[in-house]
Write a protein that holds these residues in place. Structure first.
Motif, PDB file in Angstrom:
ATOM      1  N   LEU A 186       0.779  -0.982  -0.059  1.00 31.51           N
ATOM      2  CA  LEU A 186      -0.209   0.037  -0.015  1.00 31.51           C
ATOM      3  C   LEU A 186       0.705   1.036   0.087  1.00 31.51           C
ATOM      4  CD1 LEU A 186      -2.954  -0.945   2.444  1.00 31.51           C
ATOM      5  CD2 LEU A 186      -2.906  -0.693   0.024  1.00 31.51           C
ATOM      6  N   ARG A 187       1.879   1.309   0.897  1.00 28.33           N
ATOM      7  CA  ARG A 187       2.833   2.240   0.736  1.00 28.33           C
ATOM      8  C   ARG A 187       3.599   2.687  -0.688  1.00 28.33           C
ATOM      9  NH1 ARG A 187       4.218   6.805   3.265  1.00 28.33           N
ATOM     10  NH2 ARG A 187       6.369   6.156   3.489  1.00 28.33           N
ATOM     11  N   LEU A 257       1.322   2.763  11.116  1.00 22.38           N
ATOM     12  CA  LEU A 257       2.543   2.902  11.508  1.00 22.38           C
ATOM     13  C   LEU A 257       3.531   3.528  10.479  1.00 22.38           C
ATOM     14  CD1 LEU A 257       4.058   2.589  14.230  1.00 22.38           C
ATOM     15  CD2 LEU A 257       4.723   0.267  13.500  1.00 22.38           C
ATOM     16  N   ARG A 258       3.169   2.807   9.393  1.00 19.95           N
ATOM     17  CA  ARG A 258       4.114   3.089   8.250  1.00 19.95           C
ATOM     18  C   ARG A 258       3.708   4.596   7.555  1.00 19.95           C
ATOM     19  NH1 ARG A 258       5.134  -2.565   6.890  1.00 19.95           N
ATOM     20  NH2 ARG A 258       7.481  -2.488   6.982  1.00 19.95           N
ATOM     21  N   SER A 259       2.635   4.928   8.109  1.00 21.87           N
ATOM     22  CA  SER A 259       2.075   6.418   7.676  1.00 21.87           C
ATOM     23  C   SER A 259       2.370   7.399   8.648  1.00 21.87           C
ATOM     24  CB  SER A 259       0.491   6.408   7.082  1.00 21.87           C
ATOM     25  OG  SER A 259       0.206   5.419   6.221  1.00 21.87           O
ATOM     26  N   GLY A 260       3.023   7.071   9.562  1.00 22.43           N
ATOM     27  CA  GLY A 260       3.527   7.924  10.437  1.00 22.43           C
ATOM     28  C   GLY A 260       2.546   8.275  11.431  1.00 22.43           C
ATOM     29  N   ARG A 261       1.378   7.651  11.610  1.00 25.29           N
ATOM     30  CA  ARG A 261       0.393   7.783  12.651  1.00 25.29           C
ATOM     31  C   ARG A 261       0.575   6.962  13.831  1.00 25.29           C
ATOM     32  NH1 ARG A 261      -0.297  10.475   8.397  1.00 25.29           N
ATOM     33  NH2 ARG A 261      -2.011  11.686   7.898  1.00 25.29           N
ATOM     34  N   THR A 262       1.631   7.038  14.469  1.00 22.77           N
ATOM     35  CA  THR A 262       2.154   6.258  15.639  1.00 22.77           C
ATOM     36  C   THR A 262       1.106   6.045  16.677  1.00 22.77           C
ATOM     37  OG1 THR A 262       4.275   6.770  15.014  1.00 22.77           O
ATOM     38  CG2 THR A 262       3.950   5.658  17.066  1.00 22.77           C
ATOM     39  N   ILE A 263       0.678   7.241  17.080  1.00 21.08           N
ATOM     40  CA  ILE A 263      -0.472   7.100  18.403  1.00 21.08           C
ATOM     41  C   ILE A 263      -1.584   6.252  17.926  1.00 21.08           C
ATOM     42  CG2 ILE A 263      -1.724   8.510  19.889  1.00 21.08           C
ATOM     43  CD1 ILE A 263       0.060  10.864  19.391  1.00 21.08           C
ATOM     44  N   ALA A 264      -2.153   6.518  16.889  1.00 24.55           N
ATOM     45  CA  ALA A 264      -3.429   5.676  16.341  1.00 24.55           C
ATOM     46  C   ALA A 264      -3.052   4.252  16.559  1.00 24.55           C
ATOM     47  CB  ALA A 264      -4.031   6.014  15.372  1.00 24.55           C
ATOM     48  N   ALA A 307      -5.647   7.906   1.692  1.00 26.20           N
ATOM     49  CA  ALA A 307      -5.983   8.719   0.421  1.00 26.20           C
ATOM     50  C   ALA A 307      -5.376  10.002   0.579  1.00 26.20           C
ATOM     51  CB  ALA A 307      -7.561   8.592   0.593  1.00 26.20           C
ATOM     52  N   ASP A 308      -4.777  10.433   1.761  1.00 26.07           N
ATOM     53  CA  ASP A 308      -3.944  11.593   1.972  1.00 26.07           C
ATOM     54  C   ASP A 308      -2.692  11.680   1.109  1.00 26.07           C
ATOM     55  OD1 ASP A 308      -2.672  14.055   2.735  1.00 26.07           O
ATOM     56  OD2 ASP A 308      -3.631  13.729   4.960  1.00 26.07           O
ATOM     57  N   PRO A 309      -2.620  12.820   0.104  1.00 25.16           N
ATOM     58  CA  PRO A 309      -1.491  12.766  -0.455  1.00 25.16           C
ATOM     59  C   PRO A 309      -0.018  12.826   0.200  1.00 25.16           C
ATOM     60  CG  PRO A 309      -3.161  14.479  -1.252  1.00 25.16           C
ATOM     61  CD  PRO A 309      -3.455  13.955  -0.109  1.00 25.16           C
ATOM     62  N   ARG A 310      -0.268  13.234   1.604  1.00 23.83           N
ATOM     63  CA  ARG A 310       0.902  13.275   2.297  1.00 23.83           C
ATOM     64  C   ARG A 310       1.467  12.061   2.591  1.00 23.83           C
ATOM     65  NH1 ARG A 310      -1.166  17.476   6.862  1.00 23.83           N
ATOM     66  NH2 ARG A 310      -3.183  16.126   6.362  1.00 23.83           N
ATOM     67  N   THR A 311       0.561  11.095   2.647  1.00 22.84           N
ATOM     68  CA  THR A 311       1.047   9.514   2.948  1.00 22.84           C
ATOM     69  C   THR A 311       1.785   9.139   1.889  1.00 22.84           C
ATOM     70  OG1 THR A 311      -1.184   8.983   4.017  1.00 22.84           O
ATOM     71  CG2 THR A 311       0.133   7.213   3.369  1.00 22.84           C
ATOM     72  N   GLY A 312       1.695   9.787   0.438  1.00 28.09           N
ATOM     73  CA  GLY A 312       2.597   9.026  -0.504  1.00 28.09           C
ATOM     74  C   GLY A 312       3.866   9.591  -0.394  1.00 28.09           C
ATOM     75  N   GLY A 318       6.839   7.464   9.557  1.00 29.44           N
ATOM     76  CA  GLY A 318       7.316   7.844  10.901  1.00 29.44           C
ATOM     77  C   GLY A 318       8.753   7.347  11.185  1.00 29.44           C
ATOM     78  N   GLY A 319       9.480   6.261  10.214  1.00 25.82           N
ATOM     79  CA  GLY A 319      10.662   5.647  10.408  1.00 25.82           C
ATOM     80  C   GLY A 319      11.480   6.084   9.546  1.00 25.82           C
TER      81      GLY A 319
END
Length: 323
Positions: A186-187, A257-264, A307-312, A318-319
């Motif tokens: 997905l990433r 976690l791979r999208s940088g949303r560590t808390i969730a 779906a957020d462009p920042r994810t791409g 986050g790592g």
């Protein structure tokens, strides 16, 4: 009106729109122009002077170029070719390695109830801590704090189902490996579509179906594995549908976690696991309802994140960069 010092231009005797024919003659120039100056320079190179521009009802070449620039529909640049997808073989090998790393931790969690009954509750604590530490090593690529959080969250989430024995423990280990594979793909898809999609709307349209398909595949594979592998104990959280939903939660946590949303990625599995432990004395129905509700709440959020462009973008993770 002619300019001072210049002879008046001959009157325009061409019927209709005199600029249209000129636009047709210089269409490629107009379509590729960045601004009217490009068109004016091209017209002058073709020998069109200010006197000739008067024949097209304009005072000079620049005024004529401005009208042509405004009227000709410029072709958009062809979209850049999509970068090639990452090969499947390395990701599949990493997924198998992730499953192998999760298997000892799941086995330790499966042994915790037995140690608590046979040796005593105190003896089960080191096994539980060792399992959490092992899961920290098996976490998807992330920073140290995120890895530690994943170890705790995944340990709490897997523990109630792993109490059903080695069968459920093996299902959860396989589910963790599949979640690692799906989150990597997905990433990769997010990065490729971000580079090739002509608009943000097109990027979002391409990304929308990916997570539902991945979650459905995760649920189906985990459910099939749970139906094949036997249970060694009567644990409500080890029921097949509950294990399948826990597998989907592992997938959502890996994607976040791979999208940088560590808390969730850490808080949601940990909270579900803690409540599952409190419901250990009940039947499988409350476990099933809780896990289904958790998936129903976390999946839309993960879907929006994906779906957020920042994810791409590479900076969203986050790592450290992945191999």
């Amino acid at each position: 009106m002619s300019r001072p010092g210049r002879p008046p231009a001959p009157p325009d005797t061409r019927p209709g729109d005199p600029v249209r024919a000129l636009m047709a003659d210089h269409r490629r120039l107009c379509e590729q122009a960045v601004d009217p100056l490009d068109i004016a320079a091209g017209l002058e190179d073709a020998g069109l002077s200010d006197a000739a521009a008067a024949r097209y009802r304009h005072a000079d070449v620049f005024a004529l170029a401005e009208e042509m620039y405004a009227r000709v529909e410029r072709r958009p640049e062809p979209p850049a070719p999509a970068p090639p997808a990452a090969p499947w073989a390395p990701d599949a090998a990493r997924a198998l390695g992730t499953a192998a790393l999760h298997l000892p931790a799941a086995g330790m969690l499966a042994a915790v109830p037995w140690l608590s009954q046979v040796v005593g509750p105190v003896a089960a604590v080191p096994a539980a801590l060792l399992a959490v530490g092992w899961l920290t090593l098996a976490a998807p690529s992330a920073g140290p704090a995120a890895r530690a959080g994943y170890g705790l969250g995944a340990g709490l989430l897997m523990a109630p189902a792993a109490a059903g024995g080695l069968g459920p423990a093996a299902v959860l280990a396989l589910a963790a490996g599949a979640a690692d594979l799906a989150s990597r793909r997905l990433r990769d898809a997010a990065r490729r579509h971000l580079a090739s999609a002509p608009t943000l709307a097109e990027y979002r349209a391409r990304m929308r179906p990916l997570l539902p398909v991945a979650a459905a595949a995760q649920f189906a594979v985990a459910g099939a594995a749970a139906a094949v592998l036997p249970l060694a104990a009567d644990a409500p959280a080890a029921a097949g549908p509950v294990q399948a939903l826990i597998a989907v939660l592992l997938l959502l946590a890996a994607v976040l976690l791979r999208s940088g949303r560590t808390i969730a990625a850490v808080a949601a599995p940990a909270a579900v696991g803690a409540v599952l432990a409190l419901l250990s004395a009940t039947g499988p129905a409350p476990h099933l309802v809780l896990c289904a509700a958790a998936v129903a709440l976390l999946a839309p959020y993960t879907w929006l994140v994906l779906a957020d462009p920042r994810t791409g973008s590479p900076e969203s993770s986050g790592g450290p960069p992945e191999d």
